[in-house]
Scaffold this motif. Sequence first.
Motif, PDB file in Angstrom:
ATOM      1  N   UNK A   1      10.449   6.223  -0.261  1.00 12.67           N
ATOM      2  CA  UNK A   1       9.585   5.043  -0.253  1.00 12.67           C
ATOM      3  C   UNK A   1      10.438   3.780  -0.231  1.00 12.67           C
ATOM      4  N   UNK A   2       9.791   2.654   0.069  1.00  8.11           N
ATOM      5  CA  UNK A   2      10.400   1.340  -0.094  1.00  8.11           C
ATOM      6  C   UNK A   2       9.622   0.611  -1.177  1.00  8.11           C
ATOM      7  N   UNK A   3      10.312   0.232  -2.225  1.00  4.55           N
ATOM      8  CA  UNK A   3       9.678  -0.435  -3.363  1.00  4.55           C
ATOM      9  C   UNK A   3       9.725  -1.946  -3.188  1.00  4.55           C
ATOM     10  N   UNK A   4       8.576  -2.576  -3.331  1.00  2.00           N
ATOM     11  CA  UNK A   4       8.485  -4.037  -3.369  1.00  2.00           C
ATOM     12  C   UNK A   4       8.023  -4.414  -4.771  1.00  2.00           C
ATOM     13  N   UNK A   5       8.918  -4.999  -5.550  1.00  2.00           N
ATOM     14  CA  UNK A   5       8.596  -5.394  -6.921  1.00  2.00           C
ATOM     15  C   UNK A   5       8.613  -6.913  -7.008  1.00  2.00           C
ATOM     16  N   UNK A   6       7.462  -7.491  -7.286  1.00  2.00           N
ATOM     17  CA  UNK A   6       7.354  -8.943  -7.435  1.00  2.00           C
ATOM     18  C   UNK A   6       7.011  -9.252  -8.881  1.00  2.00           C
ATOM     19  N   UNK A   7       7.984  -9.797  -9.606  1.00  3.58           N
ATOM     20  CA  UNK A   7       7.824 -10.069 -11.023  1.00  3.58           C
ATOM     21  C   UNK A   7       7.515 -11.513 -11.314  1.00  3.58           C
ATOM     22  N   UNK A   8       7.783 -11.910 -12.562  1.00  2.00           N
ATOM     23  CA  UNK A   8       7.465 -13.266 -12.994  1.00  2.00           C
ATOM     24  C   UNK A   8       8.273 -14.339 -12.301  1.00  2.00           C
ATOM     25  N   UNK A   9       9.569 -14.080 -12.136  1.00  2.00           N
ATOM     26  CA  UNK A   9      10.435 -15.081 -11.507  1.00  2.00           C
ATOM     27  C   UNK A   9      11.384 -14.511 -10.471  1.00  2.00           C
ATOM     28  N   UNK A  23       4.904  -2.935  -6.921  1.00  2.00           N
ATOM     29  CA  UNK A  23       4.879  -3.014  -8.382  1.00  2.00           C
ATOM     30  C   UNK A  23       5.121  -4.445  -8.848  1.00  2.00           C
ATOM     31  N   UNK A  24       5.138  -4.619 -10.174  1.00  2.00           N
ATOM     32  CA  UNK A  24       5.292  -5.946 -10.765  1.00  2.00           C
ATOM     33  C   UNK A  24       3.933  -6.559 -11.041  1.00  2.00           C
ATOM     34  N   UNK A  25       3.934  -7.638 -11.786  1.00  2.00           N
ATOM     35  CA  UNK A  25       2.682  -8.295 -12.134  1.00  2.00           C
ATOM     36  C   UNK A  25       1.888  -8.756 -10.931  1.00  2.00           C
ATOM     37  N   UNK A  26       2.585  -9.138  -9.842  1.00  2.00           N
ATOM     38  CA  UNK A  26       1.896  -9.628  -8.647  1.00  2.00           C
ATOM     39  C   UNK A  26       1.077  -8.516  -7.984  1.00  2.00           C
ATOM     40  N   UNK A  67      17.684  -8.238  -3.752  1.00  2.00           N
ATOM     41  CA  UNK A  67      17.051  -8.909  -4.888  1.00  2.00           C
ATOM     42  C   UNK A  67      17.116 -10.416  -4.716  1.00  2.00           C
ATOM     43  N   UNK A  68      16.161 -11.097  -5.303  1.00  2.00           N
ATOM     44  CA  UNK A  68      16.138 -12.557  -5.268  1.00  2.00           C
ATOM     45  C   UNK A  68      15.667 -13.086  -6.612  1.00  2.00           C
ATOM     46  N   UNK A  69      16.609 -13.634  -7.392  1.00  2.37           N
ATOM     47  CA  UNK A  69      16.224 -14.243  -8.668  1.00  2.37           C
ATOM     48  C   UNK A  69      16.591 -15.722  -8.693  1.00  2.37           C
ATOM     49  N   UNK A  70      16.881 -16.283  -7.499  1.00  2.00           N
ATOM     50  CA  UNK A  70      17.273 -17.690  -7.406  1.00  2.00           C
ATOM     51  C   UNK A  70      16.091 -18.610  -7.160  1.00  2.00           C
ATOM     52  N   UNK A  71      14.997 -18.036  -6.635  1.00  2.00           N
ATOM     53  CA  UNK A  71      13.849 -18.865  -6.267  1.00  2.00           C
ATOM     54  C   UNK A  71      12.570 -18.178  -6.708  1.00  2.00           C
ATOM     55  N   UNK A  72      11.658 -18.943  -7.281  1.00  3.36           N
ATOM     56  CA  UNK A  72      10.403 -18.376  -7.801  1.00  3.36           C
ATOM     57  C   UNK A  72       9.284 -18.381  -6.772  1.00  3.36           C
ATOM     58  N   UNK A  73       9.602 -18.711  -5.512  1.00  2.00           N
ATOM     59  CA  UNK A  73       8.559 -18.922  -4.512  1.00  2.00           C
ATOM     60  C   UNK A  73       7.787 -17.658  -4.154  1.00  2.00           C
ATOM     61  N   UNK A  74       8.344 -16.479  -4.352  1.00  2.00           N
ATOM     62  CA  UNK A  74       7.610 -15.246  -4.037  1.00  2.00           C
ATOM     63  C   UNK A  74       7.412 -14.420  -5.302  1.00  2.00           C
ATOM     64  N   UNK A  75       6.991 -15.100  -6.365  1.00  2.00           N
ATOM     65  CA  UNK A  75       6.881 -14.426  -7.659  1.00  2.00           C
ATOM     66  C   UNK A  75       5.582 -14.802  -8.372  1.00  2.00           C
TER      67      UNK A  75
END
Length: 260
Positions: free
Chosen positions: A107-115, A220-223, A132-140
């Motif tokens: 599978x391919x996991x897409x996890x969109x969390x808080x930030x 997965x993730x809150x989103x 991974x992207x933890x530099x920008x909150x635009x897709x979180x």
Amino acid sequence: MSGETVCGIDLGSRSVKIALMRRRAEGERLEILRLESLDTIRFYREYGRKQGEKLVVNFEALGLPVVERLVSTGYGRNTLELAGGEAIPELKAHVLGVIYQTGLLDFTLVDLGGQDSKIIQVRKGKMIDFLTNDKCAASSGRYLENMASILDVTLEELGQYADAPVELNSTCAVFGESELIGKIVEGFPLAELAAGVNATIVKRILPLLRSFAGEVLVFTGGVAHNHAVGKLLQAGAGRPIVIPQEPQFNGAIGCCVEGS
């Protein structure tokens, strides 16, 4: 390890997710005993104390039973290690959580969390690529929270709108708020504004998915609780999407799997 209670803690940027799991007998599947989510600041303020270089969690104050094994992961794991436990990488925790929750090995996991956001490609149960992207909150989730506040709707209501989205082009969460306010002033209806917010999340993720071949996406993730984002992501990617029963607790569940 049958009979032992395992505690998995995902130290997120916005919330701390706790999972308690146990295998009653050798060879049996792990069962979920309890899932708990707490605001991150509240968790550190009320239930955590720094002792030396480690964080001691007051499980009694949390109302949790005696824990034989403790495994943590997440946004905060590099800041403070939990006393009496081990820490594992976020990516590993999320892969283990998906395998447990879905039974999928490819599978391919897409996890969109808080930030932050994570995309992980898994083949035969092993991670072969990630982004991974933890530099920008635009897709979180933080972006969705801010936009829902501007629209004066709940996150649940925001997640109901996917049709006729307003075009929003800003790639920055901060400038995106100004752009959305501009669209409100222009007189667009709430349904189209909300759909535009959800579509913007997906528009930022789809280009990242192009290098991750495969048929099934696990979200997965809150989103993942946002139904519109899931619907738009499936349509845009042209692949079936699987959302586990507990998408927000996936990392904490994966910690329990590692510790079992």
